[in-house]
Motif scaffolding. Structure first.
Motif, PDB file in Angstrom:
ATOM      1  N   TYR A 242      -7.524  -1.047   4.684  1.00  0.00           N
ATOM      2  CA  TYR A 242      -6.904   0.226   5.045  1.00  0.00           C
ATOM      3  C   TYR A 242      -7.793   1.087   5.949  1.00  0.00           C
ATOM      4  O   TYR A 242      -9.021   1.038   5.897  1.00  0.00           O
ATOM      5  CB  TYR A 242      -6.598   1.050   3.792  1.00  0.00           C
ATOM      6  CG  TYR A 242      -5.294   0.706   3.093  1.00  0.00           C
ATOM      7  CD1 TYR A 242      -4.211   0.170   3.776  1.00  0.00           C
ATOM      8  CD2 TYR A 242      -5.154   0.960   1.729  1.00  0.00           C
ATOM      9  CE1 TYR A 242      -3.016  -0.115   3.128  1.00  0.00           C
ATOM     10  CE2 TYR A 242      -3.965   0.679   1.064  1.00  0.00           C
ATOM     11  CZ  TYR A 242      -2.902   0.136   1.768  1.00  0.00           C
ATOM     12  OH  TYR A 242      -1.724  -0.135   1.109  1.00  0.00           O
TER      13      TYR A 242
ATOM     14  N   SER B 116      -2.308  -2.737   6.871  1.00  0.00           N
ATOM     15  CA  SER B 116      -1.311  -2.435   5.831  1.00  0.00           C
ATOM     16  C   SER B 116      -0.654  -3.727   5.393  1.00  0.00           C
ATOM     17  O   SER B 116      -0.641  -4.727   6.128  1.00  0.00           O
ATOM     18  CB  SER B 116      -0.249  -1.455   6.346  1.00  0.00           C
ATOM     19  OG  SER B 116       0.504  -2.042   7.398  1.00  0.00           O
ATOM     20  N   GLU B 117      -0.094  -3.700   4.210  1.00  0.00           N
ATOM     21  CA  GLU B 117       0.653  -4.858   3.721  1.00  0.00           C
ATOM     22  C   GLU B 117       1.881  -5.085   4.597  1.00  0.00           C
ATOM     23  O   GLU B 117       2.274  -6.232   4.841  1.00  0.00           O
ATOM     24  CB  GLU B 117       1.064  -4.640   2.271  1.00  0.00           C
ATOM     25  CG  GLU B 117       1.712  -5.848   1.609  1.00  0.00           C
ATOM     26  CD  GLU B 117       0.809  -7.070   1.530  1.00  0.00           C
ATOM     27  OE1 GLU B 117       1.334  -8.198   1.658  1.00  0.00           O
ATOM     28  OE2 GLU B 117      -0.420  -6.904   1.345  1.00  0.00           O
TER      29      GLU B 117
ATOM     30  N   PHE C  61       0.143   1.743  10.363  1.00  0.00           N
ATOM     31  CA  PHE C  61      -0.524   2.479   9.294  1.00  0.00           C
ATOM     32  C   PHE C  61      -0.115   3.954   9.336  1.00  0.00           C
ATOM     33  O   PHE C  61       0.681   4.400   8.535  1.00  0.00           O
ATOM     34  CB  PHE C  61      -2.049   2.346   9.407  1.00  0.00           C
ATOM     35  CG  PHE C  61      -2.796   2.994   8.269  1.00  0.00           C
ATOM     36  CD1 PHE C  61      -3.054   2.290   7.102  1.00  0.00           C
ATOM     37  CD2 PHE C  61      -3.232   4.317   8.354  1.00  0.00           C
ATOM     38  CE1 PHE C  61      -3.726   2.890   6.048  1.00  0.00           C
ATOM     39  CE2 PHE C  61      -3.906   4.927   7.312  1.00  0.00           C
ATOM     40  CZ  PHE C  61      -4.152   4.206   6.152  1.00  0.00           C
TER      41      PHE C  61
ATOM     42  N   GLU D  76       4.729   2.796   2.579  1.00  0.00           N
ATOM     43  CA  GLU D  76       3.600   2.170   1.880  1.00  0.00           C
ATOM     44  C   GLU D  76       2.394   3.100   1.838  1.00  0.00           C
ATOM     45  O   GLU D  76       1.702   3.192   0.815  1.00  0.00           O
ATOM     46  CB  GLU D  76       3.216   0.867   2.590  1.00  0.00           C
ATOM     47  CG  GLU D  76       1.958   0.206   2.032  1.00  0.00           C
ATOM     48  CD  GLU D  76       1.481  -0.954   2.888  1.00  0.00           C
ATOM     49  OE1 GLU D  76       0.320  -1.394   2.704  1.00  0.00           O
ATOM     50  OE2 GLU D  76       2.242  -1.438   3.752  1.00  0.00           O
ATOM     51  N   ILE D  77       2.141   3.796   2.926  1.00  0.00           N
ATOM     52  CA  ILE D  77       0.963   4.664   3.005  1.00  0.00           C
ATOM     53  C   ILE D  77       1.216   6.005   2.310  1.00  0.00           C
ATOM     54  O   ILE D  77       0.392   6.473   1.529  1.00  0.00           O
ATOM     55  CB  ILE D  77       0.547   4.885   4.473  1.00  0.00           C
ATOM     56  CG1 ILE D  77       0.301   3.539   5.171  1.00  0.00           C
ATOM     57  CG2 ILE D  77      -0.692   5.771   4.551  1.00  0.00           C
ATOM     58  CD1 ILE D  77      -0.662   2.619   4.465  1.00  0.00           C
TER      59      ILE D  77
ATOM     60  N   ALA E 217       5.264   0.827   8.086  1.00  0.00           N
ATOM     61  CA  ALA E 217       4.246   0.983   7.039  1.00  0.00           C
ATOM     62  C   ALA E 217       4.242   2.373   6.391  1.00  0.00           C
ATOM     63  O   ALA E 217       3.505   2.592   5.431  1.00  0.00           O
ATOM     64  CB  ALA E 217       2.861   0.706   7.630  1.00  0.00           C
TER      65      ALA E 217
END
Length: 366
Positions: free
Chosen positions: A170, A148-149, A280, A304-305, A301
């Motif tokens: 990912y 993940s970023e 993640f 983001e996900i 994260a």
């Protein structure tokens, strides 16, 4: 080209996190790169289902490395000898560790650095090993993969790694849908669903407390289904559930087969995933696959996900989690929007796409 793979986490019937990523990427790499030899290094007897093609050559390298001292021996003494013997050109390690005793180029996958955020989430000796060696592994690695970023930026912040050295690839869902699936563990009432190893970092106790508060305020037949092994080897959570006033509304399946998992995802009302920290969060993508709305934590994260497929709450705020449970039950417009958003977001996660990213990285070494 001879490519070495750390296959320690390819464990039959016990694929979680790192093992899932290793399995899904490696079986595709073997197909995508048929003219290259992949040497899979196991640390114990392996299952033949992980020998994906004729270009996969299995090796067992002892000792079985499940302890920090044995990790050191495996990665820095016995493994380098086997790498040299097999004339390996590139070594890929999926579990965050690498060999400090070889000059081979190495690609290292670091899924998260949760151990740096809370020591209590990791056994003491494991923490000491990872805290000491992870900076050395990151320096030694030729390339670093993370999922993940958020994890990329976390690694950069904690270890001052050059961002150009890190690539985000990912995870995705590994579930193959089956509309005819039937399980004897079908739950007839609507239910909130948690999937994941039951570990302090997963915050299942606060999830249960929030559900208790929700049930106190809402007289309905909604239940809470917990799906995951007891990863912390204590009975405190079992005891808490046994003493709960709503124990009959809490169901815990410590081990299920794939059919049951599909059944539970198909029938769930929503996913409740309130971890304290995630690099993640694969259950988020599994929920999206089935169009499940999500309640999850607002940390690490997870936003983001999940993006707009979820509503959020702080992981330590039991009352806020409970209120989001009420909200997702009472607001049907919100619920339907989340379902639609989940299906749209799901298409962004694909193992074939992730494996192609990995393949392009490897080709830089050919």
């Amino acid at each position: 080209m001879h490519i070495g793979i750390n296959a320690r986490f390819l464990l039959n019937q016990n694929l979680e996190g790192i093992g899932v990523f290793t399995h899904q990427i490696c079986k595709r790499l073997a197909s995508l790169m048929p003219n290259h030899a992949f040497y899979f290094y196991f640390d114990r007897k392996y299952d033949n289902k992980f020998i994906y093609a004729n270009n996969v050559i299995p090796r067992i390298v002892y000792p079985s490395a499940r302890h920090p001292i044995l990790w050191k021996i495996w990665f820095d003494y016995t493994l380098p000898k086997q790498l040299k013997k097999d004339k390996i050109d590139l070594f890929i390690s999926f579990d965050g560790y690498c060999s400090l005793n070889t000059d081979l180029p190495q690609i290292v996958c670091v899924h998260d650095i949760a151990f740096e955020h809370n020591k209590t989430w990791t056994p003491k000796l494991h923490y000491q090993y990872m805290h000491h060696y992870t900076p050395l592994f990151l320096e030694k690695a030729d390339r670093i993969i993370t999922v993940s970023e958020f994890s990329k930026q976390d690694i950069i912040r904690c270890f001052n790694v050059d961002e150009n050295k890190i690539e985000v690839i990912y995870n995705a869902s590994s579930i193959v849908e089956d509309s005819n699936v039937q399980s004897d563990r079908k739950i007839e009432s609507p239910y909130f669903l948690f999937i994941g190893a039951v570990h302090p970092r997963k915050n299942v106790l606060n999830l249960i407390k929030a559900f208790e508060l929700f049930k106190q305020k809402n007289k309905n037949d909604i239940k809470l289904a917990i799906v995951g092994r007891n990863a912390w080897f204590n009975q405190s959570l079992h005891h808490y559930i046994k003493e709960s006033a709503i124990k009959d509304d809490i169901i815990w399946y410590e081990k299920i087969d794939e059919q049951t998992k599909i059944q539970l995802l198909q029938d769930a009302y929503c996913l409740t995933f309130l971890s304290h920290f995630e690099g993640f969060g694969i259950p988020l993508v599994e929920a999206m696959q089935f169009g499940l709305p999500i309640i999850c934590s607002d940390n690490s994260a997870l936003p983001e996900i999940a993006k707009d497929a979820a509503i959020y709450a702080p992981s330590n705020d039991v009352e806020a989690i409970s209120k989001q449970m009420e909200r997702i039950v009472d607001d049907k417009i919100l619920y339907n929007n989340l379902k639609s958003n989940a299906k749209k977001r799901f298409v962004d996660f694909n193992w074939d796409k992730s494996a192609m990213q990995f393949c392009h990285l490897i080709k830089n070494y050919i």
